[in-house]
Design an enzyme around this catalytic site. Sequence first.
Site, PDB file in Angstrom:
ATOM      1  N   PRO A   2      18.575  28.576   4.404  1.00  0.00           N
ATOM      2  CA  PRO A   2      17.365  27.785   4.586  1.00  0.00           C
ATOM      3  C   PRO A   2      17.029  26.976   3.342  1.00  0.00           C
ATOM      4  CG  PRO A   2      17.041  30.049   5.329  1.00  0.00           C
ATOM      5  CD  PRO A   2      18.358  30.008   4.631  1.00  0.00           C
ATOM      6  N   GLU A   3      16.726  25.709   3.536  1.00  0.00           N
ATOM      7  CA  GLU A   3      16.306  24.842   2.442  1.00  0.00           C
ATOM      8  C   GLU A   3      14.817  24.556   2.596  1.00  0.00           C
ATOM      9  OE1 GLU A   3      18.969  21.510   1.841  1.00  0.00           O
ATOM     10  OE2 GLU A   3      20.691  22.676   2.519  1.00  0.00           O
TER      11      GLU A   3
END
Length: 275
Positions: A2-3
């Site tokens: 996840p960014e």
Amino acid sequence: MPELPEVEAIKRVLSPQLQGLVIEDILIRRPEVIAHPDGEAFRTRLAGQSFSGMERRGKFLLLLLENGDRIILHLRMTGCLLLTPSDLPEEKHTHLIFRLSAGKELRFTDIRRFGRFWLLQKGEEDPYSGLEDLGREPFDPAFTADYLRSRLGSRKKAVKECLMDQNVIAGIGNIYADEILFAAQIHPARPAGSLSGGEWERLARIIPGKLSFFIEKNEMTPEEYLETKGQDYRNGPFLQVYGKEGQPCPVCGESLRRRVIGGRGSTFCPNCQRE
């Protein structure tokens, strides 16, 4: 992994639901996911505390407590946080469960077990998590072309690597670095020091714009988030180059290419992003 847009989506879904819930107990199945303090101190300190909400900093989630303590979480590669009814069957690889009031549980799952928690008491310094070393948020008014040029403009490293330097820009990873550089028409392997003033201006405008776009596309209801086990990020149909090697460029039609830059696969258009 996840960014920033995905972590922001998690925060927006969970924060309103967590507010006011009391931690009644914590079940720790994998003590190694708690990096500070030790597992027993983590459990003892949090028992009886209530959540006041959540914040995001870069790729970190901050779970805030009413007494001023805070839990810092980095999901790393495969970590996931779910707020569930207590009678919902558990997912595989559930390593930590916060048993909460109102018949709820906050569950942390992580296939690869790289995710980590840190508990910081009110006023406690944080030499542990790396949170204090993060660079500017892309939505900070001080995130400007001058800031980028001052931090990156003399570097010989590829600009793709520089955009992912969390000590300079908080939150960008491999996916959005590709998307940002494509939108800016900058080749990912170009040395950062070769960029012109106009290109830094372009990046300073495109970075927050692209991340805001993907935050919006990742929005979901609490029901949708729980139904998909927190894994159904909705950016896929809107990615223009990432993971699309060999497909036609959405702008010029040239075949997209892939190259390993700084140990990470990078997809780009050889026509729109000339080296």
